[in-house]
Design a protein around this motif. Structure first.
Motif, mmCIF file in Angstrom:
data_model
loop_
_atom_site.group_PDB
_atom_site.id
_atom_site.type_symbol
_atom_site.label_atom_id
_atom_site.label_comp_id
_atom_site.label_asym_id
_atom_site.label_seq_id
_atom_site.Cartn_x
_atom_site.Cartn_y
_atom_site.Cartn_z
ATOM 1 N N ALA A 42 3.003 -6.022 3.650
ATOM 2 C CA ALA A 42 3.525 -5.123 2.614
ATOM 3 C C ALA A 42 2.598 -5.042 1.406
ATOM 4 C CB ALA A 42 4.922 -5.574 2.189
ATOM 5 N N GLU A 43 2.017 -6.179 1.024
ATOM 6 C CA GLU A 43 1.122 -6.193 -0.132
ATOM 7 C C GLU A 43 -0.136 -5.378 0.144
ATOM 8 O OE1 GLU A 43 -1.281 -9.436 -2.949
ATOM 9 O OE2 GLU A 43 0.206 -10.121 -1.490
ATOM 10 N N LEU A 44 -0.690 -5.558 1.344
ATOM 11 C CA LEU A 44 -1.876 -4.789 1.724
ATOM 12 C C LEU A 44 -1.535 -3.304 1.813
ATOM 13 C CD1 LEU A 44 -4.773 -4.510 2.746
ATOM 14 C CD2 LEU A 44 -3.931 -5.057 5.052
ATOM 15 N N ALA A 45 -0.380 -2.976 2.392
ATOM 16 C CA ALA A 45 0.033 -1.577 2.514
ATOM 17 C C ALA A 45 0.180 -0.927 1.144
ATOM 18 C CB ALA A 45 1.348 -1.483 3.284
ATOM 19 N N ALA A 46 0.747 -1.655 0.179
ATOM 20 C CA ALA A 46 0.928 -1.111 -1.166
ATOM 21 C C ALA A 46 -0.426 -0.786 -1.801
ATOM 22 C CB ALA A 46 1.706 -2.098 -2.027
ATOM 23 N N LYS A 47 -1.398 -1.677 -1.610
ATOM 24 C CA LYS A 47 -2.736 -1.432 -2.156
ATOM 25 C C LYS A 47 -3.383 -0.215 -1.498
ATOM 26 C CE LYS A 47 -3.702 -6.287 -3.286
ATOM 27 N NZ LYS A 47 -4.551 -7.461 -2.958
ATOM 28 N N LEU A 48 -3.199 -0.095 -0.186
ATOM 29 C CA LEU A 48 -3.782 1.038 0.542
ATOM 30 C C LEU A 48 -3.139 2.353 0.122
ATOM 31 C CD1 LEU A 48 -4.100 -0.532 4.109
ATOM 32 C CD2 LEU A 48 -5.958 -0.014 2.520
ATOM 33 N N TYR A 49 -1.804 2.355 0.009
ATOM 34 C CA TYR A 49 -1.105 3.561 -0.445
ATOM 35 C C TYR A 49 -1.599 3.984 -1.833
ATOM 36 C CZ TYR A 49 2.500 4.365 3.124
ATOM 37 O OH TYR A 49 3.176 4.713 4.280
ATOM 38 N N LYS A 50 -1.752 3.014 -2.710
ATOM 39 C CA LYS A 50 -2.217 3.316 -4.068
ATOM 40 C C LYS A 50 -3.619 3.923 -4.028
ATOM 41 C CE LYS A 50 -2.920 1.178 -8.616
ATOM 42 N NZ LYS A 50 -2.835 -0.091 -9.406
ATOM 43 N N GLU A 51 -4.482 3.345 -3.219
ATOM 44 C CA GLU A 51 -5.858 3.835 -3.076
ATOM 45 C C GLU A 51 -5.874 5.258 -2.512
ATOM 46 O OE1 GLU A 51 -9.981 3.517 -3.362
ATOM 47 O OE2 GLU A 51 -8.620 1.853 -3.803
ATOM 48 N N ILE A 52 -5.075 5.487 -1.491
ATOM 49 C CA ILE A 52 -5.064 6.793 -0.818
ATOM 50 C C ILE A 52 -4.491 7.869 -1.729
ATOM 51 C CG2 ILE A 52 -4.055 8.088 1.110
ATOM 52 C CD1 ILE A 52 -4.150 5.397 2.692
ATOM 53 N N ARG A 53 -3.349 7.567 -2.356
ATOM 54 C CA ARG A 53 -2.682 8.575 -3.187
ATOM 55 C C ARG A 53 -3.467 8.889 -4.458
ATOM 56 N NH1 ARG A 53 3.076 5.567 -2.050
ATOM 57 N NH2 ARG A 53 3.622 6.712 -0.131
ATOM 58 N N ALA A 54 -4.335 7.970 -4.854
ATOM 59 C CA ALA A 54 -5.157 8.221 -6.044
ATOM 60 C C ALA A 54 -6.404 9.045 -5.713
ATOM 61 C CB ALA A 54 -5.570 6.899 -6.682
ATOM 62 N N THR A 55 -6.632 9.314 -4.441
ATOM 63 C CA THR A 55 -7.819 10.057 -4.022
ATOM 64 C C THR A 55 -7.662 11.540 -4.328
ATOM 65 O OG1 THR A 55 -8.250 8.475 -2.242
ATOM 66 C CG2 THR A 55 -9.296 10.647 -2.055
ATOM 67 N N GLU A 56 -8.649 12.112 -4.947
ATOM 68 C CA GLU A 56 -8.606 13.528 -5.289
ATOM 69 C C GLU A 56 -8.536 14.361 -4.007
ATOM 70 O OE1 GLU A 56 -11.162 16.854 -7.850
ATOM 71 O OE2 GLU A 56 -11.831 14.759 -7.738
ATOM 72 N N GLY A 57 -7.578 15.287 -3.968
ATOM 73 C CA GLY A 57 -7.404 16.130 -2.795
ATOM 74 C C GLY A 57 -6.264 15.686 -1.902
ATOM 75 N N VAL A 58 -5.807 14.432 -2.058
ATOM 76 C CA VAL A 58 -4.664 13.919 -1.290
ATOM 77 C C VAL A 58 -3.403 14.092 -2.123
ATOM 78 C CG1 VAL A 58 -3.614 11.903 -0.216
ATOM 79 C CG2 VAL A 58 -6.084 12.268 -0.027
ATOM 80 N N LEU A 59 -2.432 14.826 -1.590
ATOM 81 C CA LEU A 59 -1.203 15.123 -2.332
ATOM 82 C C LEU A 59 -0.095 14.109 -2.059
ATOM 83 C CD1 LEU A 59 -1.144 19.003 -1.834
ATOM 84 C CD2 LEU A 59 -2.131 17.684 -3.718
ATOM 85 N N GLY A 60 -0.211 13.391 -0.963
ATOM 86 C CA GLY A 60 0.807 12.397 -0.618
ATOM 87 C C GLY A 60 0.385 11.622 0.614
ATOM 88 N N ALA A 61 1.055 10.491 0.874
ATOM 89 C CA ALA A 61 0.748 9.670 2.045
ATOM 90 C C ALA A 61 2.024 8.997 2.534
ATOM 91 C CB ALA A 61 -0.306 8.625 1.707
ATOM 92 N N ALA A 62 2.150 8.873 3.857
ATOM 93 C CA ALA A 62 3.347 8.257 4.437
ATOM 94 C C ALA A 62 3.036 7.820 5.871
ATOM 95 C CB ALA A 62 4.516 9.241 4.427
ATOM 96 N N ASP A 63 4.022 7.154 6.480
ATOM 97 C CA ASP A 63 3.963 6.763 7.896
ATOM 98 C C ASP A 63 2.823 5.791 8.198
ATOM 99 O OD1 ASP A 63 5.994 8.645 8.197
ATOM 100 O OD2 ASP A 63 4.603 10.230 8.752
ATOM 101 N N MET A 64 2.527 4.890 7.277
ATOM 102 C CA MET A 64 1.429 3.958 7.524
ATOM 103 C C MET A 64 1.794 2.938 8.589
ATOM 104 S SD MET A 64 -0.657 1.487 4.871
ATOM 105 C CE MET A 64 -1.252 2.884 3.906
ATOM 106 N N MET A 65 0.867 2.680 9.487
ATOM 107 C CA MET A 65 0.978 1.606 10.472
ATOM 108 C C MET A 65 -0.211 0.678 10.296
ATOM 109 S SD MET A 65 2.037 3.530 13.998
ATOM 110 C CE MET A 65 3.371 4.733 14.067
#
Length: 378
Positions: A222-245
């Motif tokens: 969960a901790e790693l996933a939270a960091k990855l979600y934060k990194e991905i959603r902060a990327t310019e051009g990405v409007l959202g992220a979900a369904d991480m495995m």
């Protein structure tokens, strides 16, 4: 620790160095304690003390297994195992659990036999003092091993530490039984042996279940996933992220996938630049091989804004629906796409689909609802 790592030619601050050095320390300490207890147990004719000595010897073996398992898990990927050999550590934990359970069963059989055929005990203060000293040593060794196991993210090392710490508690019980014999001339040694065996069996079963859970596939970190979600959603051009495995191929080996929302007007070339840079950054900073799925969205469209508000009103009234995403109104057809995320207490997915479809049909009768219901994997 540093001396042991130097002998083993390992970096004491590396993961392998932490696990191997701690395991080597455990082997030395447990063999010394085991030899002392077995000798004293034979002299005192105490099954409880002998059982403790046998258990200490098995602890040394588990440390050997941890040491060997870490070495094998560190092998580089090959053609047959392209994701590396990290899961060998889980097999090591499984073997340790089985050894603990076998030891507990053997001790239980011996202790039960003594209940029906008791033998005279001969306990000295020296023997009790030796057991007490070993209890203190095992307690601190267990605490140290658990700490090092968590530091290195090694389930096998944590399991060895827990077993070691439990041994110190068992030693205290053994001492109390001996004191009862010395004061009241009444032997509860066999019953203490039974109790000790059950504690060891309990520890073995807990390690076994924990390891089987790892092998079956736990949710991603969960901790790693939270960091990855934060990194991905902060990327310019990405409007959202979900369904991480996140798939774990060992404590330090992850591969994963995630769906990202991209403006539907972006070209394939523009999307490629976003994803390629993101993949490289995640690999470099988080050591995760990430694959991306793409949702095309048009969040600025007035109709889509109204649709999202309507869906949000539905979600907030549902106990087991956690969120929604991937809302897309197909410009070339009446199809309206949406994904709902539900928790694991949601049992009737078909009812949810029909309820949502009917709800959306009331508000948007001209649209064909294409709904996906799914759970979170992290």
């Amino acid at each position: 620790m540093k001396l042991l790592c130097k002998i083993l030619r390992l970096d004491p601050d590396s993961r392998e160095g932490i696990i191997s050095g701690t395991s080597a320390l455990g082997i030395i300490v447990n063999l010394l304690i085991a030899a002392m207890k077995v000798i004293l147990g034979m002299l005192a004719n105490s099954i409880a003390i002998i059982s403790e000595g046998v258990n200490n010897a098995s602890d040394a073996l588990t440390s050997v297994l941890t040491l060997v398992g870490t070495k094998l898990a560190g092998k580089k990927p090959d053609a047959k195992h392209p994701f590396g050999h990290g899961r060998i550590e889980y097999l090591t934990s499984l073997t340790i659990a089985i050894l603990i359970i076998v030891t507990g069963v053997e001790m239980l059989i011996s202790a039960v036999g003594l209940i029906f055929k008791p033998e005279e005990m001969d306990i000295s203060v020296v023997a009790l003092a030796a057991v007490a000293i070993s209890a203190v040593i095992k307690f601190f060794l267990g605490i140290f091993t658990i700490k090092q196991g968590k530091r290195a993210d090694s389930g096998a090392l944590v399991a060895v530490g827990l077993d070691c710490r439990n041994d110190s508690f068992v030693s205290v019980i053994t001492i109390l039984s001996a004191v009862v014999f010395l004061v009241f001339d009444f032997s509860v040694d066999a019953y203490v042996g039974v109790f000790t065996s059950l504690l060891i069996l309990k520890a073995g079963v807990e390690v076994l279940l924990d390891t089987l859970s790892e092998l079956l596939g736990r949710p991603g970190d969960a901790e790693l996933a939270a960091k990855l979600y934060k990194e991905i959603r902060a990327t310019e051009g990405v409007l959202g992220a979900a369904d991480m495995m996140l798939h774990n191929y060992g404590p330090e080996a992850y591969s994963g996938s995630v769906n990202i929302e991209i403006d539907h007007e972006k070209t394939v070339g523009e999307i490629y630049e976003i994803i390629h840079a993101l993949q490289l950054r995640i690999m470099r900073e988080y050591k995760v091989t990430m694959v991306f799925g793409i949702y095309a969205v048009d969040n600025d469209h007035e109709d889509v804004k109204q649709i999202r508000k309507t869906i949000a009103d539905f979600v907030v009234r549902q106990e087991h629906v956690k969120s929604f995403h991937a809302v897309y109104l197909d410009p070339n057809s009446p199809r309206l796409y949406c994904d709902l995320i539900v928790d694991y207490d949601m049992k009737d997915w078909d009812f949810l689909r029909s309820e949502f479809t009917a709800y959306m049909g009331e508000h948007f009768p001209r649209n064909e609802i294409v709904l996906t219901v799914e759970t979170e994997f992290v």
